[in-house]
Design an enzyme around this catalytic site. Structure first.
Site, PDB file in Angstrom:
ATOM      1  N   CYS A   1       0.887  -1.161   0.000  1.00 31.53           N
ATOM      2  CA  CYS A   1       0.000   0.000   0.000  1.00 31.53           C
ATOM      3  C   CYS A   1       0.921   1.205   0.000  1.00 31.53           C
ATOM      4  O   CYS A   1       1.754   1.317  -0.895  1.00 31.53           O
ATOM      5  CB  CYS A   1      -0.957  -0.043   1.189  1.00 31.53           C
ATOM      6  SG  CYS A   1      -0.212  -0.501   2.759  1.00 31.53           S
TER       7      CYS A   1
ATOM      8  N   ASP B   1       2.885   2.494   3.070  1.00 32.70           N
ATOM      9  CA  ASP B   1       4.032   2.085   3.856  1.00 32.70           C
ATOM     10  C   ASP B   1       4.116   0.565   3.980  1.00 32.70           C
ATOM     11  O   ASP B   1       5.098   0.023   4.485  1.00 32.70           O
ATOM     12  CB  ASP B   1       3.951   2.699   5.257  1.00 32.70           C
ATOM     13  CG  ASP B   1       4.141   4.210   5.201  1.00 32.70           C
ATOM     14  OD1 ASP B   1       4.857   4.673   4.301  1.00 32.70           O
ATOM     15  OD2 ASP B   1       3.554   4.908   6.043  1.00 32.70           O
TER      16      ASP B   1
ATOM     17  N   TRP C   1       2.204  -1.301   5.918  1.00 37.70           N
ATOM     18  CA  TRP C   1       1.924  -1.843   7.254  1.00 37.70           C
ATOM     19  C   TRP C   1       0.459  -1.729   7.655  1.00 37.70           C
ATOM     20  O   TRP C   1       0.102  -2.059   8.761  1.00 37.70           O
ATOM     21  CB  TRP C   1       2.854  -1.240   8.301  1.00 37.70           C
ATOM     22  CG  TRP C   1       2.808   0.266   8.440  1.00 37.70           C
ATOM     23  CD1 TRP C   1       1.712   1.069   8.363  1.00 37.70           C
ATOM     24  CD2 TRP C   1       3.928   1.125   8.708  1.00 37.70           C
ATOM     25  NE1 TRP C   1       2.074   2.361   8.559  1.00 37.70           N
ATOM     26  CE2 TRP C   1       3.420   2.444   8.780  1.00 37.70           C
ATOM     27  CE3 TRP C   1       5.296   0.902   8.902  1.00 37.70           C
ATOM     28  CZ2 TRP C   1       4.242   3.539   9.034  1.00 37.70           C
ATOM     29  CZ3 TRP C   1       6.107   1.998   9.165  1.00 37.70           C
ATOM     30  CH2 TRP C   1       5.587   3.295   9.219  1.00 37.70           C
ATOM     31  N   ASP C   2      -0.390  -1.241   6.782  1.00 38.79           N
ATOM     32  CA  ASP C   2      -1.811  -1.176   7.115  1.00 38.79           C
ATOM     33  C   ASP C   2      -2.662  -2.099   6.237  1.00 38.79           C
ATOM     34  O   ASP C   2      -3.033  -3.168   6.651  1.00 38.79           O
ATOM     35  CB  ASP C   2      -2.314   0.268   6.980  1.00 38.79           C
ATOM     36  CG  ASP C   2      -1.762   1.152   8.089  1.00 38.79           C
ATOM     37  OD1 ASP C   2      -1.673   0.659   9.224  1.00 38.79           O
ATOM     38  OD2 ASP C   2      -1.420   2.310   7.821  1.00 38.79           O
ATOM     39  N   ARG C   3      -2.928  -1.646   5.030  1.00 36.70           N
ATOM     40  CA  ARG C   3      -3.749  -2.482   4.149  1.00 36.70           C
ATOM     41  C   ARG C   3      -2.994  -3.725   3.714  1.00 36.70           C
ATOM     42  O   ARG C   3      -3.592  -4.770   3.463  1.00 36.70           O
ATOM     43  CB  ARG C   3      -4.185  -1.673   2.928  1.00 36.70           C
ATOM     44  CG  ARG C   3      -5.316  -0.725   3.256  1.00 36.70           C
ATOM     45  CD  ARG C   3      -5.442   0.371   2.237  1.00 36.70           C
ATOM     46  NE  ARG C   3      -4.432   1.404   2.423  1.00 36.70           N
ATOM     47  CZ  ARG C   3      -4.449   2.584   1.818  1.00 36.70           C
ATOM     48  NH1 ARG C   3      -5.409   2.847   0.974  1.00 36.70           N
ATOM     49  NH2 ARG C   3      -3.513   3.482   2.040  1.00 36.70           N
TER      50      ARG C   3
END
Lengths: 789, 645
Positions: free
Chosen positions: B420, B422, B424-426
């Site tokens: 996504c 970075d 580290w989320d999606r």
């Protein structure tokens, strides 16, 4: 009897037509394709080299075969097998690709090249040669046939025949009559599928006074009697010959009162609550002069029949419930978003579309209203009159729902069937008109019975162990409405049934001998439609039932006659039967049958003091003050539910779900391969089957020693049944103690399959079709039975 | 074992509730874990059942108590709260009114500890009880409660777990201000205090910190192999400080190249392997966005790395890159030095955008959802209200994306790169879901823990910022319910495949509750490096210690192990449901009346008992020497042995 028709049944068409213009290579070798016909069934028209669309436009998966219109069904016969996996519960009256004519809702012919489209009615002309036929079915299926290689004239004829024959002019033309007529005249010696015409069903039909007597005894309705004033339908044309009235009303009074009621429908008894309150239904009083006096008399009589002289409340259904037309329109909208509108387009605003259809709203309204009636019966200890103009539509739904909520007997399979018989068939619900079997007037059509089944499903969804039957049963029952051979769904009441039967015998010049009877079988004769193996699909593996206080199983037990105060504790507290739960499969002990939540168990005793609580006030936390019935429901919900006790549905909109199995089963894009609730049923069924096996092992060990221990009641059978009992479970454990993964053929549509149905363009290439391609093929139930045996 | 406080015959502990003492030694819990399970169960249902309890009823039974404060206090004193080890009472206040949105006012005692806020009242039958993890509090607000008396103060606790609790109380001179104390323990990081997890001293029979061992997990996947190596290039987090120390990278890429790639990827998050297909060797690779920038910067090493990823899989000559973002957002990012892989620089690469909105959109969606489900369900237009939150639409997007990834791997035998912004989320949402679909191991109780530890915790999901542990900045734009969304997706899958998961709904709810609770160290840090620096493993307990000490509570009785079976959930609105069992669980009217799992557990218990009986009889029979062979294979070893009471 079909001489009225312009089309003559032609036996020439059995032979493969000479089609010189057809390229051989396109087709499999022309073998003789013939429809499988039932006794009395004749081929009206047929056309060969028809393509049944399976996937989408010009798909390789399509099947080649012959399209046949008989006087019973639209049949598609093919030598080819589906390339895709398919598990479809097979109906013994129908072939794999068959659709009963009664199930056909709309016949649409299309000519692609000319861009023409026509919805065909009866006796119509078709000015173009159809290239495609689309059948929209009442059970939400949509089937498509392509005629690009078929003889144009033949195709046209078949389309016209289907359009014509799916709209019979007279109930006698419904196939059931042809079937029994043929059978009687000796052309077939045995009954259909080996079943006796009218026999084989244990379900009381409530056509005779003894069934009513038993129901009176079972519910302890001492002050009520069966009256035979309507024998021969002399008083009311829509009431049954026998019905139940307050004991204080004499036959003479009844005859006199009848005239004042709409359709001469006197008030009739439905059911008694164990506290003595009665549920009754009544048509409107048409004579305004008599209204008040008559009303008073009826109420007094009902009060007199109440052991505590409890009050009578009236529930005006016409005022509080949606109209038949509204319900029908709602289903039309729901059908649109479920099966007609393109799948992807409806995805985005699915929730709002469901809301706009109002179907769930109506389901909720009916359930809510039924709860209010339950509150009057149970909470106020008063009798209820369900009042409706004609008393044979909305009141069918409400009275059956009330009884299902309060009386666990009606949550068993045979109890449920007797309920439909009692509150729908005998009460004179106009099935013929509401189903629109004759397709005469769309105004009368209304899916009230489906709405009722949906309401039952909602209850089932909330109380999964309280019902002996499964949602598959409900779906199959609903589908049976469109197989016009059962007396259950073909008439507008018992008199209409009798009259039609009489006319039929006269027309056919059949004279019945002494004691001889000729009648259509009720739908409850399930072996007519389903194999014994498939009937196991009805059984809910986690049903908690037979150890209940008023188990019925064969022997009809009477209600425990209780004074109103002890009712709740008898039901919700400890049931009297304290048989060790270890020995009964589906009878869990009361303590464990509860949901086992700490905080809630302490609330049990409070239920007895219901009346005391109702007096006290709530803190005003809401703008709208709670109604007493809401209060009653809320109080009930604060405790654990007993699957054999009173069940109230939770009625927030968030509690009600769309009945996916029914509404989405034919939609290929909506199928979860190897998933869906059935995979859980599969797991539990295996467990239940293991328990059955273990129990029979135990019995074998214990059997020879007399008097060792009282023998445990096996699952589903009364004590002392023979040892080798066929399993009630459709899914059986493979090897003992080793649960097997869900088989490939399971899906969220099981036991139905969308393959070959509802094929719209753009289906191919979706992940679903890809997934389906990867799995193994299951062609029929028989394969499965052989596999699991 | 200590009974649950809400239980009708809960322990009647005497003692002076005013003394903010630590628990007496004799009160040590035999099975503290057990009481936590009860607590969790209560979260699902029982708290709720007490909330519905009738306030009016008490007027009949002990109406006098209300008028006589002394008598009432005596009663309240009898009822004490069960504390966890390390928890201490900070404040007790009598005559506090809880303004219950469901059943009106209830007066009782409020107990504040350094871990929780408890409120109990004997005013009702059964006694009313509720508690809140201080960690779940998002913000504290004073509210106007003039109507309850002149010197009354009102307090609202807005919680991350979808509820808002309102209290009214009278300030007493000798007591510290409740709001200040609450703020101190709810937001300890702002007051220079440690999170409660560092005080929690429970001894669990199993150690959850050992659940995830990266070497073992990669070994299970068949790694290292000839194409993929376990690399120590990040052993002291020098390459990327939010990545774990052990990374799986292509064997033939030198470490120097990796460093150059790191400079080219957002937050130095280079493409590394997450999962490898046991048969096709197709892989899921995750990373941050490439720092392409407006001038289409290139990085040869990065291009070569992706080429190697593709070459490592002989089955396919393509590589798919799934960019979770909306394409428009990716373009904006490109202008700001971020961007996405250009198909012209990366040969044989196919790039697709999954069009999933960012963390801010998700936060807003959940906020709207709360309005719909708490405190009351919007009755008039439930479906359209839920529709307008778009929550389910985003769930559908996530599932659709994960299904696409899984399908390309399974059917297309093609390796997939997911990122996504970075990464580290999606990215963990998608990779973890795809892995859950592809690998049946992750669908077991242990396997799921490994999945969360690996894809979320070790790969640096910003738990600290997204959850805001112990931080009072409730308006922080860094907060977002991404992990909640992930668990919701998992729940949707369990609904569609009720027999395919070893864990049950209680497990998922418990995980989410402890995401906020700050009782366990599991979700406290944002990277493996931070976790090591804070010595979480030695100073705090793992959530998995608690779960695995009583796995039977969290197992799904329907579970049938289906090894090597790929699950494709149907990401269709027709099958997605709002998880009311979590979001609307505080509403007493949402309580399920008859959980199926209970009936099933009973059936399992019954089966075991029957098996025992049959076996006993068989033994007896063989002793009697009937000389007849025992029927069937009744004595076969039991496969499942869940205990049932």
């Amino acid at each position: 009897m079909f001489t009225v028709r312009p089309l003559k049944p032609t036996f020439k068409s059995y032979l493969p037509p000479l089609q010189t213009d057809v390229k051989k290579s396109l087709h499999p070798p022309v073998k003789k394709l013939e429809a499988t016909l039932l006794p009395g069934e004749i081929v009206v028209n047929e056309v060969n080299f028809v393509r049944k669309c399976i996937g989408a436009e010009k798909s390789h998966d399509d099947l080649w075969g012959k399209l046949i219109c008989t006087n019973f069904k639209v049949s598609f016969v093919t030598h080819e097998a589906l390339a895709q996996p398919r598990f479809q519960v097979s109906n013994r009256l129908l072939g794999e690709h068959d659709i009963p004519l009664a199930c056909v809702d709309q016949v649409v012919t299309v000519n692609d090249a000319k861009g023409k489209k026509k919805v065909l009615g009866s006796n119509q002309k078709l000015k173009f040669n159809p290239s495609e036929l689309i059948l929209y079915c009442k059970d939400f299926r949509i089937v498509r046939f392509s005629f690009d290689e078929a003889g144009p004239e033949g195709a046209k004829k078949v389309c016209l025949a289907i359009a014509h024959y799916s709209r019979p002019a007279d109930p006698q033309l419904l196939f059931g009559f042809e079937l029994i007529g043929t059978r009687y005249l000796g052309s077939s010696e045995d009954g259909l599928n080996g079943a006796r015409p009218a026999g084989g069903s244990q379900t009381p039909l409530f056509a005779c006074s003894s069934d009513w007597d038993r129901e009176i005894k079972r519910t302890g309705a001492a002050e009520w009697r069966v009256c035979s004033v309507n024998q021969g339908y002399g008083v009311s044309p829509s009431l049954p010959e026998f019905f139940v009235v307050p004991a204080s009303l004499a036959d003479q009074d009844l005859r006199q009162y009848a005239e004042a009621f709409s359709g001469q429908r006197l008030p009739v008894w439905c059911w008694n609550h164990p506290n003595g309150s009665a549920l009754t239904r009544m048509a409107a009083i048409t004579d305004p002069l008599q209204q008040k006096r008559l009303d008073q008399r009826i109420c007094n009589a009902i009060i007199k029949s109440h052991p505590q002289r409890g009050d009578v409340h009236k529930a005006d259904l016409d005022k509080n419930l949606p109209s038949l037309q509204q319900v029908n329109n709602s289903l039309v909208r729901l059908r649109h978003i479920c099966v007609i509108d393109p799948f992807e387009e409806t995805e985005e605003k699915w929730l709002s579309s469901v809301e706009n259809s109002q179907w769930l709203d109506y389901v909720r309204t009916f359930l809510k209203h039924s709860c209010d009636v339950v509150y009057i019966l149970e909470g106020l200890n008063a009798s209820v009159i369900l009042q409706e103009e004609e008393g044979r539509d909305l009141s069918c739904v409400v009275s059956s729902l009330v009884q299902i909520m309060v009386d666990p007997h009606f949550r068993s399979l045979s109890g449920f069937q007797s309920l439909v018989q009692k509150e729908w068939v005998m009460a004179g619900h106009r099935f013929l008109d509401r189903c629109n079997h004759l397709k005469k007037s769309d105004k009368e059509e209304s899916p009230l019975f489906l709405l009722f089944l949906d309401c039952v499903w909602q209850l089932m969804n909330q109380y999964p162990s309280a019902f002996e039957f499964t949602e598959t049963y409900l779906a199959l029952l609903s589908d049976s409405m469109w197989v016009p051979v059962f007396s259950t769904f073909l008439f507008n009441g018992p008199k209409h049934h009798a009259d039609t039967m009489h006319d039929f015998l006269e027309d056919k010049k059949i004279t019945l001998g002494e004691g001889e009877e000729l009648c259509l079988p009720p739908v409850w004769d399930w072996s007519q439609q389903l194999s014994v193996t498939d009937q196991a699909l009805f059984n809910n593996p986690i049903y908690v039932g037979k150890a209940a206080p008023y188990a019925h199983n064969g022997a009809v037990k009477s209600f425990r006659r209780t004074k109103h105060k002890t009712w709740s504790s008898t039901l919700r507290g400890a049931p009297p039967s304290q048989t060790g739960w270890s020995s009964t499969l589906r009878g869990t002990p009361p303590a464990l049958a509860r949901n086992g939540l700490q905080g809630s168990q302490g609330t049990l005793p409070r239920r007895n003091s219901l009346a005391a609580q109702l007096k006290s006030d709530l803190f005003p936390v809401r703008d709208v003050p709670e109604s007493p019935s809401e209060r009653f429901a809320r109080d009930w919900f604060s405790g654990p539910a007993d699957p054999q006790g009173l069940l109230l549905p939770q009625l927030l909109p968030s509690h009600l779900a769309l009945w996916r199995l029914y509404f989405l089963r034919w939609v290929p894009e909506a199928v979860i391969p190897r998933g869906g609730p059935v995979t859980a049923v599969h797991a539990v069924s295996q467990l239940a089957h293991e328990i059955e096996t273990l129990q029979s092992q135990l019995r074998r060990y214990k059997g020879p020693t007399p008097g060792s221990t009282p023998r445990a009641s096996p699952a589903g059978g009364p004590p002392g049944t023979p040892h080798a009992e066929p399993s009630r479970m459709f899914f059986k454990a493979g090897s003992l103690y080793e649960p097997s993964p869900p088989p490939e053929f399971l899906s969220s549509s099981f036991p139905f399959t969308p393959v070959g149905n509802l094929c719209r363009p753009n289906l191919r290439g979706t992940p679903i079709s890809k997934l389906l391609n990867g799995a193994k093929t299951w062609l029929s139930t028989e394969t499965l039975a052989g596999e699991t045996a | 074992m200590e009974k649950h406080p809400a239980g009708p015959d809960g322990p009647k502990k005497a003692g002076d509730p005013r003394r903010p003492s630590v628990r007496a030694p004799g009160e040590a819990l035999d099975s503290p874990a057990g009481s936590h399970v009860e607590w969790c169960k209560q979260l699902i249902a029982a708290t709720i059942s007490t909330q519905i309890s009738d306030p009016a009823l008490s007027k009949d039974s002990d109406g006098a108590a209300l008028d006589d404060p002394e008598k009432f206090q005596v009663q309240v004193q009898l009822k004490d709260v069960a504390l966890v080890t390390g928890e201490s009472v900070q404040l007790r206040a009598q005559d506090v009114m809880y303004i219950c949105p469901f059943s009106g006012l209830v007066t009782g005692m409020l107990t504040l500890t350094d871990y929780k806020l408890y409120f109990n009242s004997l005013e009702r039958e059964p006694p009313f009880f509720l508690d809140v993890n201080l960690g779940a509090i998002s913000r504290l607000e004073t509210i106007n409660v003039q109507s309850h008396g002149e010197d009354s103060r009102g307090l609202e606790l807005v919680c991350k777990d979808m509820r808002s609790l309102r209290f009214a109380y009278k300030k007493e001179a000798d007591q510290p201000e409740l709001v200040d104390l609450l703020a101190r323990y709810a937001f300890p990081l702002c007051k220079g205090l440690a999170l409660f997890a560092f005080q929690y001293q429970e001894d669990f029979p199993v150690n959850g910190w050992t659940v995830y061992d990266p070497v073992m997990e990669y070994k299970r996947q068949g790694l290292p192999n000839e194409s993929w190596a376990l690399s120590r290039v990040n052993s002291s987090y020098q390459l990327c400080d939010t990545y774990p120390s052990l990374l799986v990278v292509p064997t033939c890429i030198p470490e120097d190249d990796l460093r150059r790639v790191a400079a080219f990827r957002a937050k130095h998050r280079i493409p590394v392997l997450s999962w490898i297909h046991p048969e096709s060797q197709a892989t899921i690779v995750r990373c941050g966005q490439p720092l392409v920038g407006p001038h289409d910067r290139r990085c040869k090493e990065d291009e070569r790395l992706l080429q190697t990823v593709m070459d490592a899989n002989a089955q396919s000559h393509k590589l798919l890159i799934f960019d979770a973002r909306q394409s428009s957002v990716a373009d904006t990012n490109k202008a700001k030095d971020g961007g996405y892989e250009s198909e012209s620089f990366y040969p044989n690469v196919e790039l697709s955008f999954l069009e999933i909105p960012n963390i801010h959109v998700m936060r807003e969606s959940l906020r709207k959802l709360k309005e719909v489900v708490y405190p009351t369900i919007d009755e008039a237009s439930w479906h359209s209200s839920v529709h307008q939150t778009h929550w389910l639409e985003y769930i559908r997007l996530l599932l659709t994306g994960a299904v696409r990834i899984a399908d390309r791997l399974e059917s297309g035998k093609t390796s997939v790169v997911v990122h996504c912004s970075d990464g580290w989320d999606r990215t963990p949402q998608l990779t973890a879901l795809a892995m859950l679909m592809l690998d049946s191991y992750y669908r077991t109780l242990q396997g799921f823990q490994v999945l969360v530890e690996k894809e979320w915790i070790s790969f640096g999901h910003q738990f600290t910022a997204r959850v805001g542990h112990g931080d009072e900045d409730h308006a922080s734009s860094e907060r977002s319910p991404l992990f909640v969304q992930f668990i919701d997706c998992v729940w949707q899958m369990t609904r569609q495949f009720p027999a395919a998961f070893e864990f049950n709904e209680l497990f998922l709810v418990s995980v989410l509750d402890h995401l906020y609770s700050c009782l366990f160290g599991t979700f406290l840090c944002s990277s493996e490096r931070e976790k090591g620096a804070q010595e979480l493993q030695s100073k705090t307990k793992s959530l998995w210690s608690y779960i695995n000490s009583q796995p039977e509570e969290f197992t799904n009785p329907f579970f049938v192990d289906q090894e090597h079976h790929v699950l494709y959930p149907l990401a269709s609105s027709r099958h997605l449901e709002l998880w009311t069992g979590y979001y609307a669980r505080w509403n007493p009217r949402m309580r399920p009346q008859m959980p199926v799992q209970q009936s099933l557990k009973e059936l399992l218990g019954l089966k075991l008992e029957l098996q025992r009986k049959v076996e006993a009889l068989q033994k007896e029979a063989s002793l009697c020497d009937r000389a007849s062979p025992p029927p069937h294979q009744g004595a076969a070893p039991l496969r499942t042995a869940p205990t049932c009471t």
